[in-house]
Design a protein around this motif. Structure first.
Motif, PDB file in Angstrom:
ATOM      1  N   LEU A 186       2.016  -4.374 -22.675  1.00 57.03           N
ATOM      2  CA  LEU A 186       0.923  -4.471 -21.704  1.00 57.03           C
ATOM      3  C   LEU A 186       1.129  -3.427 -20.606  1.00 57.03           C
ATOM      4  N   LEU A 187       0.162  -2.524 -20.489  1.00 54.13           N
ATOM      5  CA  LEU A 187       0.213  -1.457 -19.492  1.00 54.13           C
ATOM      6  C   LEU A 187      -0.693  -1.821 -18.330  1.00 54.13           C
ATOM      7  N   VAL A 188      -0.188  -1.693 -17.114  1.00 49.64           N
ATOM      8  CA  VAL A 188      -0.979  -1.996 -15.919  1.00 49.64           C
ATOM      9  C   VAL A 188      -0.804  -0.879 -14.890  1.00 49.64           C
ATOM     10  N   PHE A 189      -1.850  -0.684 -14.127  1.00 54.68           N
ATOM     11  CA  PHE A 189      -1.806   0.203 -12.967  1.00 54.68           C
ATOM     12  C   PHE A 189      -2.088  -0.663 -11.749  1.00 54.68           C
ATOM     13  N   VAL A 190      -1.330  -0.457 -10.697  1.00 52.31           N
ATOM     14  CA  VAL A 190      -1.499  -1.257  -9.483  1.00 52.31           C
ATOM     15  C   VAL A 190      -1.573  -0.307  -8.294  1.00 52.31           C
ATOM     16  N   GLU A 191      -2.649  -0.450  -7.537  1.00 49.86           N
ATOM     17  CA  GLU A 191      -2.769   0.280  -6.276  1.00 49.86           C
ATOM     18  C   GLU A 191      -2.148  -0.598  -5.194  1.00 49.86           C
ATOM     19  N   PRO A 209      12.807  -1.846 -12.873  1.00 51.08           N
ATOM     20  CA  PRO A 209      12.828  -1.258 -14.217  1.00 51.08           C
ATOM     21  C   PRO A 209      11.473  -1.219 -14.924  1.00 51.08           C
ATOM     22  N   HIS A 210      10.583  -2.139 -14.634  1.00 48.90           N
ATOM     23  CA  HIS A 210       9.283  -2.162 -15.314  1.00 48.90           C
ATOM     24  C   HIS A 210       8.309  -1.138 -14.746  1.00 48.90           C
ATOM     25  N   VAL A 211       8.613  -0.607 -13.572  1.00 44.75           N
ATOM     26  CA  VAL A 211       7.767   0.422 -12.968  1.00 44.75           C
ATOM     27  C   VAL A 211       8.154   1.769 -13.585  1.00 44.75           C
ATOM     28  N   LEU A 212       7.214   2.356 -14.329  1.00 39.83           N
ATOM     29  CA  LEU A 212       7.460   3.642 -14.988  1.00 39.83           C
ATOM     30  C   LEU A 212       7.182   4.806 -14.057  1.00 39.83           C
ATOM     31  N   GLU A 213       6.158   4.651 -13.221  1.00 44.48           N
ATOM     32  CA  GLU A 213       5.769   5.710 -12.294  1.00 44.48           C
ATOM     33  C   GLU A 213       5.292   5.080 -10.996  1.00 44.48           C
ATOM     34  N   CYS A 214       5.523   5.794  -9.914  1.00 44.93           N
ATOM     35  CA  CYS A 214       5.003   5.387  -8.612  1.00 44.93           C
ATOM     36  C   CYS A 214       4.680   6.662  -7.850  1.00 44.93           C
ATOM     37  N   HIS A 215       3.451   6.768  -7.385  1.00 46.32           N
ATOM     38  CA  HIS A 215       2.988   7.983  -6.724  1.00 46.32           C
ATOM     39  C   HIS A 215       2.368   7.646  -5.371  1.00 46.32           C
ATOM     40  N   LEU A 216       2.768   8.374  -4.345  1.00 47.36           N
ATOM     41  CA  LEU A 216       2.098   8.320  -3.049  1.00 47.36           C
ATOM     42  C   LEU A 216       0.811   9.120  -3.212  1.00 47.36           C
ATOM     43  N   VAL A 217      -0.337   8.491  -2.935  1.00 47.52           N
ATOM     44  CA  VAL A 217      -1.623   9.121  -3.223  1.00 47.52           C
ATOM     45  C   VAL A 217      -2.517   9.144  -1.983  1.00 47.52           C
ATOM     46  N   SER A 218      -3.523  10.000  -2.058  1.00 48.77           N
ATOM     47  CA  SER A 218      -4.550  10.001  -1.012  1.00 48.77           C
ATOM     48  C   SER A 218      -5.640   9.026  -1.441  1.00 48.77           C
ATOM     49  N   LEU A 235       0.122   4.435  -6.139  1.00 46.84           N
ATOM     50  CA  LEU A 235      -0.365   4.048  -7.457  1.00 46.84           C
ATOM     51  C   LEU A 235       0.864   3.847  -8.330  1.00 46.84           C
ATOM     52  N   ILE A 236       0.960   2.649  -8.906  1.00 52.40           N
ATOM     53  CA  ILE A 236       2.105   2.274  -9.734  1.00 52.40           C
ATOM     54  C   ILE A 236       1.644   2.094 -11.167  1.00 52.40           C
ATOM     55  N   LYS A 237       2.439   2.606 -12.094  1.00 50.00           N
ATOM     56  CA  LYS A 237       2.223   2.401 -13.521  1.00 50.00           C
ATOM     57  C   LYS A 237       3.392   1.565 -14.017  1.00 50.00           C
ATOM     58  N   ALA A 238       3.092   0.433 -14.665  1.00 49.23           N
ATOM     59  CA  ALA A 238       4.155  -0.460 -15.125  1.00 49.23           C
ATOM     60  C   ALA A 238       3.849  -0.963 -16.529  1.00 49.23           C
ATOM     61  N   ARG A 239       4.885  -1.295 -17.255  1.00 44.47           N
ATOM     62  CA  ARG A 239       4.757  -1.898 -18.588  1.00 44.47           C
ATOM     63  C   ARG A 239       5.496  -3.222 -18.590  1.00 44.47           C
ATOM     64  N   ILE A 240       4.807  -4.238 -19.091  1.00 42.70           N
ATOM     65  CA  ILE A 240       5.401  -5.554 -19.234  1.00 42.70           C
ATOM     66  C   ILE A 240       4.972  -6.147 -20.573  1.00 42.70           C
ATOM     67  N   ASN A 241       5.389  -7.364 -20.841  1.00 42.49           N
ATOM     68  CA  ASN A 241       5.164  -7.987 -22.135  1.00 42.49           C
ATOM     69  C   ASN A 241       3.790  -8.627 -22.276  1.00 42.49           C
ATOM     70  N   SER A 285      -3.091  -5.277  -2.775  1.00 36.81           N
ATOM     71  CA  SER A 285      -2.998  -4.561  -4.045  1.00 36.81           C
ATOM     72  C   SER A 285      -4.315  -4.708  -4.804  1.00 36.81           C
ATOM     73  N   LYS A 286      -4.497  -3.834  -5.753  1.00 35.09           N
ATOM     74  CA  LYS A 286      -5.623  -3.890  -6.672  1.00 35.09           C
ATOM     75  C   LYS A 286      -5.078  -3.461  -8.023  1.00 35.09           C
ATOM     76  N   SER A 287      -5.339  -4.271  -9.050  1.00 34.12           N
ATOM     77  CA  SER A 287      -4.729  -4.025 -10.355  1.00 34.12           C
ATOM     78  C   SER A 287      -5.754  -3.665 -11.409  1.00 34.12           C
ATOM     79  N   TYR A 288      -5.267  -2.904 -12.392  1.00 30.83           N
ATOM     80  CA  TYR A 288      -6.062  -2.527 -13.553  1.00 30.83           C
ATOM     81  C   TYR A 288      -5.225  -2.816 -14.792  1.00 30.83           C
ATOM     82  N   ILE A 289      -5.705  -3.706 -15.634  1.00 34.60           N
ATOM     83  CA  ILE A 289      -5.044  -4.008 -16.891  1.00 34.60           C
ATOM     84  C   ILE A 289      -5.643  -3.078 -17.940  1.00 34.60           C
ATOM     85  N   VAL A 290      -4.809  -2.358 -18.658  1.00 28.56           N
ATOM     86  CA  VAL A 290      -5.285  -1.414 -19.670  1.00 28.56           C
ATOM     87  C   VAL A 290      -5.650  -2.178 -20.932  1.00 28.56           C
TER      88      VAL A 290
END
Length: 163
Positions: free
Chosen positions: A73-78, A100-109, A115-121, A143-148
């Motif tokens: 399960l891939l999610v993006f979280v603002e 460990p579940h956070v694959l990417e984290c970016h400081l954004v405008s 913006l966080i990209k994470a993978r979970i089960n 926060s605001k989440s997006y489930i892929v």
């Protein structure tokens, strides 16, 4: 993987082809890579080692299938922080680096700070990640989440421009 950048010389046509080939297939033997780019093994090896030393090639890794590792399960979280200052951003950054579940984290405008990209089960894991971990990070306000629902394209390959 290293992120150190050095001043470098201009990449020539062969360097660029080496980069394309290694992005496509990082485990190529130097003999095969040399054949693909028109070099013998020794000059090809020397070029790859130079590209590594100069920081153009930052490292190598295996691409793993998330479904086989309970991470389908891939999610993006603002994330928005309650305060904005260098110390607060640094405190948040240090905390995220430990997850460990956070694959990417970016400081954004824009409307959110990170913006966080994470993978979970599964969804239960997502609720735990959000409620028990992300929302409890230092200074998180909202926060605001997006489930892929479908992964259309995912790549680490960078386009290597022609000369």
């Amino acid at each position: 993987m290293r992120t150190k950048h050095r001043a470098q010389r201009e990449l020539d046509r062969i360097d660029r082809q080496i980069l394309r080939e290694l992005q496509e297939e990082g485990r190529l033997a130097f003999t095969e890579l040399g054949e693909r780019v028109g070099l013998s093994t020794t000059p090809c090896t020397e070029r790859v080692r130079r590209l590594e030393r100069e920081g153009v090639i930052m490292g190598y890794s295996a691409r793993l299938n998330p479904a086989h590792l309970e991470a389908g399960l891939l999610v993006f979280v603002e994330i928005n922080l309650s305060y904005k200052s260098g110390d607060i951003f640094e405190e948040f950054r240090r905390a995220v680096l430990k997850l460990p579940h956070v694959l990417e984290c970016h400081l954004v405008s824009g409307d959110f700070d990170y913006l966080i990209k994470a993978r979970i089960n599964e969804m239960a894991s997502y609720r735990k990640l959000l409620g028990d971990i992300l929302l409890k990070l230092p200074h998180v306000r909202e926060s605001k989440s997006y489930i892929v629902m479908e992964e259309v394209k995912e790549s680490l390959a960078l386009p290597v421009p022609e000369q």
